[in-house]
Enzyme design. Structure first.
Site, PDB file in Angstrom:
ATOM      1  N   GLU A   1      38.545  48.417  44.023  1.00 59.97           N
ATOM      2  CA  GLU A   1      39.432  49.459  44.519  1.00 59.97           C
ATOM      3  C   GLU A   1      38.770  50.819  44.702  1.00 59.97           C
ATOM      4  OE1 GLU A   1      40.061  49.232  39.954  1.00 59.97           O
ATOM      5  OE2 GLU A   1      39.705  47.834  41.608  1.00 59.97           O
TER       6      GLU A   1
ATOM      7  N   HIS B   1      46.071  50.192  43.683  1.00 56.44           N
ATOM      8  CA  HIS B   1      45.235  50.942  42.752  1.00 56.44           C
ATOM      9  C   HIS B   1      45.131  52.424  43.131  1.00 56.44           C
ATOM     10  CE1 HIS B   1      43.576  48.426  39.632  1.00 56.44           C
ATOM     11  NE2 HIS B   1      43.249  47.479  40.484  1.00 56.44           N
TER      12      HIS B   1
ATOM     13  N   GLN C   1      28.328  47.572  42.087  1.00 58.59           N
ATOM     14  CA  GLN C   1      29.581  47.158  41.453  1.00 58.59           C
ATOM     15  C   GLN C   1      29.551  47.759  40.046  1.00 58.59           C
ATOM     16  OE1 GLN C   1      32.480  45.903  42.300  1.00 58.59           O
ATOM     17  NE2 GLN C   1      33.102  46.165  40.189  1.00 58.59           N
TER      18      GLN C   1
ATOM     19  N   PRO D   1      31.022  39.674  43.513  1.00 57.57           N
ATOM     20  CA  PRO D   1      31.599  38.893  42.413  1.00 57.57           C
ATOM     21  C   PRO D   1      33.111  38.983  42.248  1.00 57.57           C
ATOM     22  CG  PRO D   1      30.555  40.868  41.550  1.00 57.57           C
ATOM     23  CD  PRO D   1      30.250  40.837  43.012  1.00 57.57           C
TER      24      PRO D   1
ATOM     25  N   TYR E   1      46.455  41.780  33.764  1.00 54.43           N
ATOM     26  CA  TYR E   1      47.161  41.743  35.043  1.00 54.43           C
ATOM     27  C   TYR E   1      48.566  41.167  34.877  1.00 54.43           C
ATOM     28  CZ  TYR E   1      42.526  42.188  37.353  1.00 54.43           C
ATOM     29  OH  TYR E   1      41.291  42.602  37.774  1.00 54.43           O
TER      30      TYR E   1
ATOM     31  N   GLU F   1      45.598  47.415  35.502  1.00 50.99           N
ATOM     32  CA  GLU F   1      45.845  46.172  36.221  1.00 50.99           C
ATOM     33  C   GLU F   1      47.280  45.680  36.132  1.00 50.99           C
ATOM     34  OE1 GLU F   1      43.986  45.310  38.364  1.00 50.99           O
ATOM     35  OE2 GLU F   1      41.974  45.998  37.863  1.00 50.99           O
TER      36      GLU F   1
ATOM     37  N   HIS G   1      46.698  44.679  46.689  1.00 50.64           N
ATOM     38  CA  HIS G   1      46.368  44.981  45.293  1.00 50.64           C
ATOM     39  C   HIS G   1      45.437  46.185  45.215  1.00 50.64           C
ATOM     40  CE1 HIS G   1      45.828  43.940  41.009  1.00 50.64           C
ATOM     41  NE2 HIS G   1      44.595  44.405  41.198  1.00 50.64           N
ATOM     42  N   GLU G   2      44.382  46.182  46.031  1.00 50.54           N
ATOM     43  CA  GLU G   2      43.433  47.300  45.982  1.00 50.54           C
ATOM     44  C   GLU G   2      44.091  48.588  46.450  1.00 50.54           C
ATOM     45  OE1 GLU G   2      41.150  46.286  44.253  1.00 50.54           O
ATOM     46  OE2 GLU G   2      41.371  44.166  44.652  1.00 50.54           O
TER      47      GLU G   2
ATOM     48  N   ASP H   1      33.110  42.473  30.297  1.00 47.42           N
ATOM     49  CA  ASP H   1      32.965  41.420  31.312  1.00 47.42           C
ATOM     50  C   ASP H   1      33.215  40.037  30.715  1.00 47.42           C
ATOM     51  OD1 ASP H   1      32.361  43.219  33.323  1.00 47.42           O
ATOM     52  OD2 ASP H   1      30.203  43.103  32.994  1.00 47.42           O
TER      53      ASP H   1
ATOM     54  N   MET I   1      33.568  35.508  41.051  1.00 52.41           N
ATOM     55  CA  MET I   1      33.717  34.973  39.698  1.00 52.41           C
ATOM     56  C   MET I   1      35.009  34.191  39.520  1.00 52.41           C
ATOM     57  SD  MET I   1      32.051  37.883  37.236  1.00 52.41           S
ATOM     58  CE  MET I   1      33.159  39.192  37.760  1.00 52.41           C
TER      59      MET I   1
END
Length: 617
Positions: free
Chosen positions: A285, A313, A133, A280, A397, A332, A309-310, A389, A567
């Site tokens: 994407e 992208h 990631q 997480p 977004y 985003e 959504h992905e 992060d 997350m």
């Protein structure tokens, strides 16, 4: 030195690599990768070259032609004074008219991009698993690179892995074959590389991408075609694979809708990988190979909205990328807008309005979260000395979406659609900043700056007064029912008979933060929200239960925090347990749960949870 990205050591006076050839030996027993990276530049370069690295051991730097050593300096590890707690360590190489450089390295078990899972941590429980990631600034912990979204690279990769396993990448599959003598990284002996229990898989990415979109996963992975250019992959056997195939059966329709709205799909394939539950994020994407959490498999096809959504992208984020994380909204905000346009066509305007309503509630929640750090409620932020992060939120977004929606309302949808297509065609395969977008906006929609306060939207804090709450019958009905809850009214079975997960999520998120415990238990006794298989619903309910002091739900909170590592769920549950008016009993519970679940979480998620503990209010 002329740094331009607050999160990178890359120097703007030095050339960007245009291609990286990677040779990677995956050592599951040591949770590390022994590798080499051949970086190629557009022209010969003399002088220093500065790359990003984190938790990497740089074993040697070589001239690829002669394999003679080149001068370099790399700070050692986390205790070195040259190590930045956010950026990691610079790797500085001295070149003398070199157009390429070969770097031999080894990753650390503490790599922030890699999660190594034991067989017991996977669905199947038979084989180990590893995945990457790399967003936002974690590619540097897999291989040394100019780890800034301003740098776009093509790459090839040769992965040596245990024979029972297979690999997928955000790249085109070239071959699966036997290892060959002489092709290993200089740090891996041929006898190890060519061991009879190893196999090599090769990939190639021929379109330039920012480093954070580099991705691979290795494990007991199987796949199934669900469309002419889509194959869904999963670890965990036929049951997970079949559920994923059902959930995402409509993906090809989404791709075609995206093309009709935003122009050609430039990435050839749109494959999906369902990862183990420790992943997480909801989705990542990565071009050609989107990574997904298993929590998006809800059994009613609504999880496909994360896929939308992905997919979006593919045009906004992957095709046009923010130049630095200070311009993250360009990724985003545009993608959230594009996602909702796709959902509106495929699933209907009512479903898209529910998405907007949930986002509207989330945006207001972020205003509370950042009440003492209002810089991070701007679209264009200043992030020098800030870990991206730590300030990851719904602001780029949802405020970004609201900004674009405001422009659409001003000029009309047909004109905005034409603007979007021109924007994407003009800047595709480029990384741009907010000023570039604004100049393009003003040049193509003359006078827009006199109709909308662009400066307030981009540089102002909070929610601009011309942002808009969605208007729809179902949205208004749900919000009204939520407001009646404070007086003790629980929705009737008739009122919720047509509700799915999103309706319940919107309802729960519009309830007061704290109500009487008896009201919470009454709601749950009727609708069993704490037992919901939709984690959006379950987590929203458990957050309410914690705030209302319902101790009888603590066991379910614990199960949830140990079951998933997304997350989006960890942050609100841990925050509610430890911050604000949380009791000492709740803080101790949170600490114990984290200590027991820590190894299950991805390193990025661990950092987020630990920051929640360290910033307890």
């Amino acid at each position: 030195m002329a740094p331009f990205d607050p999160h990178s050591f890359a120097d703007s006076s030095q050339p960007f690599a245009t291609h990286i050839s990677l040779t990677l030996y995956l050592d599951f027993s040591g949770s590390s990768i022994h590798g080499s990276a051949l970086l190629t530049f557009p022209a010969p370069h003399s002088g220093p070259l500065t790359l990003d690295s984190r938790s990497l051991t740089i074993e040697s730097v070589l001239d690829p032609r002669s394999l003679s050593p080149l001068p370099f300096f790399a700070s050692s590890s986390t205790g070195d004074s040259a190590t930045d707690p956010i950026k990691g360590s610079p790797l500085t190489i001295t070149l003398a008219s070199h157009s390429s450089v070969l770097i031999v390295f080894c990753t650390s078990p503490s790599s922030s991009a890699l999660q190594w899972l034991s067989p017991a941590q996977t669905f199947s429980r038979y084989h180990p698993f590893v995945y990457t990631q790399c967003q936002s600034i974690h590619a540097r912990s897999v291989f040394p690179c100019q780890d800034t979204p301003a740098a776009r690279i093509r790459y090839s990769a040769r992965l040596n892995l245990p024979r029972p396993l297979s690999a997928v990448m955000s790249a085109s599959k070239v071959s699966r074959r036997e290892p060959v003598l002489g092709e290993a990284s200089p740090s891996v002996p041929d006898s190890v590389w060519c061991s009879h229990d190893r196999i090599v898989e090769e990939f190639s990415m021929n379109q330039p991408i920012p480093p954070y979109l580099f991705a691979f996963a290795v494990g007991d992975i199987d796949g199934r075609d669900i469309g002419p250019r889509t194959r869904v992959y999963a670890e965990g056997g036929a049951e997970v694979l079949e559920a994923a195939a059902r959930e995402f059966a409509g993906v090809e329709e989404m791709v075609m809708v995206g093309e009709s709205l935003f122009g050609p799909y430039e990435w050839e394939r749109f494959d999906l990988l369902v990862l183990p539950p420790s992943f997480p994020y909801g989705g990542m994407e990565n071009p050609r190979m989107v990574f997904l959490t298993p929590t998006v498999i809800k059994g009613d096809a609504t999880g496909a909205q994360v896929v939308a959504h992905e997919l979006a992208h593919s045009w906004t984020g992957n095709l046009i990328t923010n130049k630095t994380n200070e311009d993250f909204w360009l990724n985003e905000g545009f993608t959230t807008y594009a996602e909702r346009r796709i959902v509106e066509v495929v699933q209907g305007k009512e479903r898209a309005d529910l998405n907007i309503g949930i986002g509207w509630r989330g945006l207001h929640d972020e205003m509370i979260r950042f009440k003492d750090k209002m810089e991070f409620t701007k679209l264009k932020t200043k992030q020098e000395g800030v870990d991206p992060d730590d300030v990851y939120s719904q602001v780029p977004y949802e405020k970004g979406f609201q900004f674009l929606w405001r422009i659409e309302r001003q000029i009309g949808r047909p004109a905005f659609d034409e603007f979007l297509k021109k924007y994407i065609a003009t800047f595709k395969f480029q990384s741009i900043d907010t000023d570039t977008f604004l100049e393009f906006l003003k040049a193509n929609i003359p006078g827009i700056e006199n109709q909308i306060n662009l400066h307030l939207w981009v540089n102002g804090t909070g929610i601009p007064p011309d942002a808009m709450e969605p208007v729809s019958a179902i949205y208004t009905e749900i919000v009204s029912l939520a407001r009646e809850f404070i007086s003790g009214k629980v929705p009737t079975e008739e009122e919720v008979s047509h509700w799915h997960g999103q309706e319940w999520e919107l309802y729960l998120e519009n309830l007061p933060n704290s109500v009487e415990a008896s009201q919470v238990t009454a709601l749950d006794s009727r609708y069993r929200l704490s037992e919901s298989q939709d984690f959006e619903v379950k987590v929203a309910f458990l957050q309410l239960a914690i705030s209302s002091g319902c101790k009888e739900y603590f066991a379910e909170v614990e199960r949830t925090l140990k079951q998933v590592g997304r997350m989006k769920y960890l942050r609100p549950l841990y925050t509610t347990l430890v911050q604000g008016n949380a009791k000492e009993e709740e803080r101790l519970l949170a600490k114990r749960i984290y200590e027991e679940a820590r190894d299950f979480y991805h390193p990025i998620a661990r950092g987020v949870v630990e920051s929640i503990f360290s910033t307890r209010l």
